[in-house]
Design an enzyme around this catalytic site. Structure first.
Site, short mmCIF file in Angstrom:
data_model
loop_
_atom_site.label_atom_id
_atom_site.label_comp_id
_atom_site.label_asym_id
_atom_site.label_seq_id
_atom_site.Cartn_x
_atom_site.Cartn_y
_atom_site.Cartn_z
N LYS A 114 40.93 22.04 -15.99
CA LYS A 114 39.99 20.95 -16.26
C LYS A 114 39.57 20.97 -17.73
CE LYS A 114 37.30 18.04 -13.76
NZ LYS A 114 37.72 17.29 -12.57
N LYS A 193 54.91 20.18 -8.64
CA LYS A 193 54.19 20.54 -7.41
C LYS A 193 53.56 19.29 -6.77
CE LYS A 193 49.90 21.96 -6.51
NZ LYS A 193 48.61 22.60 -6.56
N LYS A 196 47.79 15.65 -4.77
CA LYS A 196 47.13 14.35 -4.81
C LYS A 196 46.84 13.93 -6.24
CE LYS A 196 45.12 15.42 -0.76
NZ LYS A 196 44.07 16.24 -0.21
P1 TYM Z 1 43.65 22.30 -0.76
O1 TYM Z 1 42.83 21.43 0.12
O2 TYM Z 1 43.89 21.87 -2.16
O3 TYM Z 1 45.07 22.51 -0.11
C1 TYM Z 1 45.19 22.92 1.24
C2 TYM Z 1 46.34 23.89 1.39
O4 TYM Z 1 47.57 23.25 1.04
C3 TYM Z 1 48.27 24.08 0.10
N1 TYM Z 1 49.06 23.22 -0.78
C4 TYM Z 1 50.37 23.39 -1.01
N2 TYM Z 1 51.25 24.29 -0.53
C5 TYM Z 1 52.52 24.18 -0.95
N3 TYM Z 1 52.97 23.23 -1.80
C6 TYM Z 1 52.13 22.30 -2.30
N4 TYM Z 1 52.57 21.35 -3.12
C7 TYM Z 1 50.76 22.36 -1.92
N5 TYM Z 1 49.65 21.63 -2.21
C8 TYM Z 1 48.63 22.17 -1.52
C9 TYM Z 1 47.19 24.82 -0.65
O5 TYM Z 1 47.70 25.97 -1.25
C10 TYM Z 1 46.21 25.11 0.47
O6 TYM Z 1 46.56 26.28 1.17
N6 TYM Z 1 40.64 26.01 -2.11
C11 TYM Z 1 41.44 25.51 -1.00
C12 TYM Z 1 40.66 25.26 0.27
C13 TYM Z 1 39.86 26.41 0.79
C14 TYM Z 1 40.37 27.54 1.50
C15 TYM Z 1 39.22 28.31 1.85
C16 TYM Z 1 41.65 27.94 1.87
C17 TYM Z 1 38.51 26.55 0.71
N7 TYM Z 1 38.12 27.69 1.35
C18 TYM Z 1 39.37 29.52 2.55
C19 TYM Z 1 41.78 29.14 2.57
C20 TYM Z 1 40.64 29.90 2.91
C21 TYM Z 1 42.03 24.18 -1.44
O7 TYM Z 1 41.51 23.51 -2.27
O8 TYM Z 1 43.10 23.79 -0.72
#
Ligand code: TYM
Length: 314
Positions: A114, A193, A196
């Site tokens: 960011k 990658k 969104k």
């Molecule tokens: P978030 O909501 O951005 O993404 C959710 C999950 O999807 C995975 N992901 C991907 N995996 C492979 N290739 C991709 N292109 C791709 N894009 C997204 C992310 O790695 C994630 O596992 N900080 C986390 C949410 C969170 C969390 C937690 C996860 C909050 N607390 C506790 C595990 C445990 C996040 O923003 O994920």
């Protein structure tokens, strides 16, 4: 609690989930969750770092729980809940924030990216890793299935657990990430990658037309024998053997290969799409309410121990 190991993951309700979320996190979770004491979260407070539209957030919460259920999550076999229903998450996050330093948090990728873009990060984004650490540590989680982009966040959770344990005595388990080779970074339609924020996604519950539009706009390199960006997505939906034959037969015919990919994605999604249509908002509300009750009970118990250790229980 049983003697099973504990598993936890969460996704942000920040829009439609895409096939990167599915293959990187949700599917690995689905493949293992019944063998563990499992927790699946809707991390709505994390989504607040980027989303300030009330109706959109509410809608996204319903939507993501429908996605979980349609993808095959059985709410009887997991504690499915939303973060905001268990205030102990933000409470523990505060305690952890008091144990880590500003320079440490400044190394977090999301914050650094960011700032590198010249944008102002809100304080929520800055302390995001400690809320995530709290999510994980509150439930004595041992394994966290996530995509590669979350690796650093799990390291942060381990570091927070260690800091607490070293200061106040053994309290938290240090969690391990579970990142599968080959799906840790699912590429988007431009080869970067899937994310969104890059506008390069294929939504998991896309309509046939949306799938066609996304696949037809996959960037293809003009000189290669095999359109790598098409293949990279295709291998999520078909075996290597099937693809070897298909790609040999249609060498250089990118249009035919994209059409085959559309068919394969659609065939994969269709049954989930159908299941999803039968889930109501009321179903979602009931499941989240039951999940919140169970999660709250566990979180409260853990926080009693934490509060005892830090010295605020008189
Ligand atoms: P978030 O909501 O951005 O993404 C959710 C999950 O999807 C995975 N992901 C991907 N995996 C492979 N290739 C991709 N292109 C791709 N894009 C997204 C992310 O790695 C994630 O596992 N900080 C986390 C949410 C969170 C969390 C937690 C996860 C909050 N607390 C506790 C595990 C445990 C996040 O923003 O994920």
């Amino acid at each position: 609690m049983t003697n099973k190991k504990r598993l936890l993951t969460g996704l942000q309700p920040s829009g439609s989930i895409h096939i990167g979320n599915y293959f990187g996190a949700l599917k690995p979770f689905l493949d293992m969750y019944t063998e563990y004491e499992s927790h699946l979260m809707v991390v709505d407070y994390h989504a607040l770092t980027t989303l300030r539209d009330r109706d959109a957030l509410t809608e996204n919460i319903y939507s993501i729980v429908k996605d979980y259920l349609a993808a095959g999550v059985d709410p009887e076999k997991v504690i499915l809940f939303k973060q905001s229903d268990v205030a102990e998450h933000t409470e523990l996050a505060w305690i952890l924030q008091c144990l880590v330093t500003v320079p440490f948090l400044m190394q977090a990728h999301a914050y650094k990216d960011k700032v590198a873009k010249g944008l102002e990060a809100n304080a929520g984004l800055f302390s995001y890793p400690m809320l995530m650490a709290a999510d994980i540590l509150l439930y004595d989680t041992e394994i966290v299935p996530v995509g590669e982009d979350q690796r650093q966040h799990i390291e942060y959770a381990r570091e927070a657990a260690n800091k607490f344990n070293n200061t106040y005595g053994e309290t938290f388990i240090t969690p391990q990430e579970h990142i599968l080779k080959g799906v840790g970074v699912v590429p988007g339609i431009d080869g970067k990658k899937m994310s969104k924020s890059y506008h390069n996604t294929i939504p998991l519950f896309a309509t046939r037309q949306e799938i066609e539009k996304a696949v037809m706009s996959i960037v293809t390199d003009s000189d290669g024998e095999r359109p790598e960006n098409v293949y990279a997505i295709h291998q999520l939906f078909a075996s290597e053997d099937a693809l070897d034959a298909l790609y040999k037969e249609n060498e250089g015919n990118y249009k035919a290969l994209k059409e085959a990919l559309i068919e394969d994605i659609d065939a994969f999604i269709a049954p989930m799409r159908e299941r999803r249509a039968s889930i109501t908002n009321e179903d979602v509300a009931n499941i989240l309410e039951a999940g919140a009750r169970k999660a709250k009970e566990r979180a409260l118990r853990k926080m009693m121990d934490v509060k005892e250790r830090i010295g605020v229980i008189l």
